[in-house]
Write a protein that holds these residues in place. Structure first.
Motif, PDB file in Angstrom:
ATOM      1  N   SER A 190       0.835  -1.207   0.000  1.00 33.93           N
ATOM      2  CA  SER A 190       0.000   0.000   0.000  1.00 33.93           C
ATOM      3  C   SER A 190       0.868   1.254   0.000  1.00 33.93           C
ATOM      4  CB  SER A 190      -0.934   0.011   1.225  1.00 33.93           C
ATOM      5  OG  SER A 190      -0.183   0.016   2.418  1.00 33.93           O
ATOM      6  N   LEU A 199      -2.919   3.905  -3.142  1.00 35.62           N
ATOM      7  CA  LEU A 199      -3.247   2.624  -3.756  1.00 35.62           C
ATOM      8  C   LEU A 199      -2.979   1.483  -2.782  1.00 35.62           C
ATOM      9  CD1 LEU A 199      -0.165   1.364  -4.459  1.00 35.62           C
ATOM     10  CD2 LEU A 199      -0.280   3.200  -6.133  1.00 35.62           C
ATOM     11  N   SER A 200      -3.534   0.319  -3.111  1.00 38.57           N
ATOM     12  CA  SER A 200      -3.219  -0.901  -2.364  1.00 38.57           C
ATOM     13  C   SER A 200      -3.400  -2.100  -3.278  1.00 38.57           C
ATOM     14  CB  SER A 200      -4.108  -1.037  -1.125  1.00 38.57           C
ATOM     15  OG  SER A 200      -5.473  -1.143  -1.492  1.00 38.57           O
ATOM     16  N   LEU A 259      -4.794   8.881 -10.493  1.00 32.85           N
ATOM     17  CA  LEU A 259      -4.957   7.434 -10.392  1.00 32.85           C
ATOM     18  C   LEU A 259      -6.281   7.122  -9.717  1.00 32.85           C
ATOM     19  CD1 LEU A 259      -3.635   4.616 -10.820  1.00 32.85           C
ATOM     20  CD2 LEU A 259      -2.805   4.788  -8.460  1.00 32.85           C
ATOM     21  N   TRP A 283      -6.817  -0.142 -11.919  1.00 34.82           N
ATOM     22  CA  TRP A 283      -6.160   1.126 -11.636  1.00 34.82           C
ATOM     23  C   TRP A 283      -6.152   1.901 -12.943  1.00 34.82           C
ATOM     24  CZ3 TRP A 283      -1.026  -0.153  -8.569  1.00 34.82           C
ATOM     25  CH2 TRP A 283      -1.365  -0.734  -7.330  1.00 34.82           C
ATOM     26  N   THR A 331      -5.105  -7.337 -10.525  1.00 34.73           N
ATOM     27  CA  THR A 331      -5.319  -5.906 -10.729  1.00 34.73           C
ATOM     28  C   THR A 331      -4.708  -5.490 -12.050  1.00 34.73           C
ATOM     29  OG1 THR A 331      -5.261  -5.475  -8.342  1.00 34.73           O
ATOM     30  CG2 THR A 331      -4.879  -3.596  -9.805  1.00 34.73           C
ATOM     31  N   LEU A 391      -0.588   9.922  -5.274  1.00 38.00           N
ATOM     32  CA  LEU A 391      -1.184   8.621  -5.571  1.00 38.00           C
ATOM     33  C   LEU A 391      -1.417   7.837  -4.286  1.00 38.00           C
ATOM     34  CD1 LEU A 391       1.049   7.443  -8.569  1.00 38.00           C
ATOM     35  CD2 LEU A 391      -0.994   8.885  -8.625  1.00 38.00           C
ATOM     36  N   CYS A 415      -8.669   3.995  -8.481  1.00 37.25           N
ATOM     37  CA  CYS A 415      -8.640   2.569  -8.167  1.00 37.25           C
ATOM     38  C   CYS A 415     -10.035   2.104  -7.770  1.00 37.25           C
ATOM     39  CB  CYS A 415      -7.677   2.279  -7.017  1.00 37.25           C
ATOM     40  SG  CYS A 415      -5.982   2.845  -7.299  1.00 37.25           S
TER      41      CYS A 415
END
Length: 262
Positions: free
Chosen positions: A7, A30-31, A226, A218, A38, A28, A228
């Motif tokens: 992450s 995210l994870s 970005l 993503w 993904t 950004l 997600c």
């Protein structure tokens, strides 16, 4: 293994050029989840490869940190420690042409074999299982250079499997494949994600197949944001996908699960 295996929050990625920062993407969050495929989409030049290099530990984030499931900073790991966490599949495999499938896949064991690279019985068993998992047992003694593009890509995926990491990152693995091979490759990745509970991140331009196979998306938009989310949620919000190529003469079609001319 925890669900969120990697992450990051509010990171910036890019380069240092002549002691100056070149920011490619910023802010950004995210994870990556174990057991999930993904897919990363974005137009050429939006920074997909730069982001993948940062998440794989090849280059550090300019700002913020990428964290692993055990609260370790990705860039605090040694190269060998990192190679036991993340395996990478690139599109360029020309240097492996003189090696057999078996030899290429065996290279995935390098984080575990020590200085001399001698394979133990367990290493050979893991290599055998990886080759079998991608359906290349009958080609294991063939040189990589003699295989089709699809078969070579399967060999590279098998090498990543043999590396036995919880995370696999692939940078455009279907770029040079025909339609049937693209379908087979993404289907294989989804199957392996489930079978081995890997977190698999794939950069690709093959939107229709990825929407059919992926769990999460993503999206790097034209303004370098970005986004997600789960596949179903993003498809439902058509305007989100339209942001991928904003200003271009295309739009996303829910019916075709692909982009079409305006």
């Amino acid at each position: 293994m925890p669900n969120n295996i990697l992450s990051a929050t509010d990171i910036s990625v890019g380069y240092h050029i002549k002691k100056k920062e070149k920011v490619v993407l910023s802010h950004l969050s995210l994870s990556l989840e174990s057991g999930k495929l993904t897919c990363l989409f974005g137009a050429n030049g939006t920074g997909k490869s730069t982001l993948l290099r940062t998440l794989s530990g090849v280059q550090p984030a300019l700002c913020g940190t990428v964290m692993l499931y055990d609260n370790k900073n990705l860039n605090s790991l040694s190269r060998i420690e990192l190679a036991k966490i993340i395996s990478i599949v690139n599109t360029d495999y020309t240097a492996a042409g003189a090696l057999s499938v078996d030899e290429v896949v065996s290279l995935g064991r390098y984080p575990y074999t020590g200085f001399f690279g001698v394979l133990s019985r367990e290493d050979k068993k893991i290599t055998d299982n990886a080759i079998s998992s991608v359906g290349l047992t009958h080609l294991r003694n063939r040189h990589i250079a003699t295989l089709s593009d699809g078969e070579r890509q399967k060999a590279m995926i098998a090498r990543a499997l043999a590396q036995d990491t919880p995370i696999i990152i692939l940078d455009e693995p279907t770029s040079f494949l025909d339609a049937a091979s693209r379908i087979e490759t993404l289907s294989l990745l989804k199957s392996l994600t489930r079978e081995y509970n890997k977190a698999v991140l794939v950069s690709t331009h093959d939107i229709s197949q990825s929407l059919a196979q992926a769990d999460n998306l993503w999206l790097l938009t034209s303004d370098k944001k970005l986004i997600c989310g789960k596949v179903a949620d993003i498809i439902a919000e058509k305007s989100t996908l339209d942001r991928l190529f904003q200003g271009r003469n295309v739009t996303f079609s829910k019916e075709r699960l692909d982009f079409i001319p305006n």
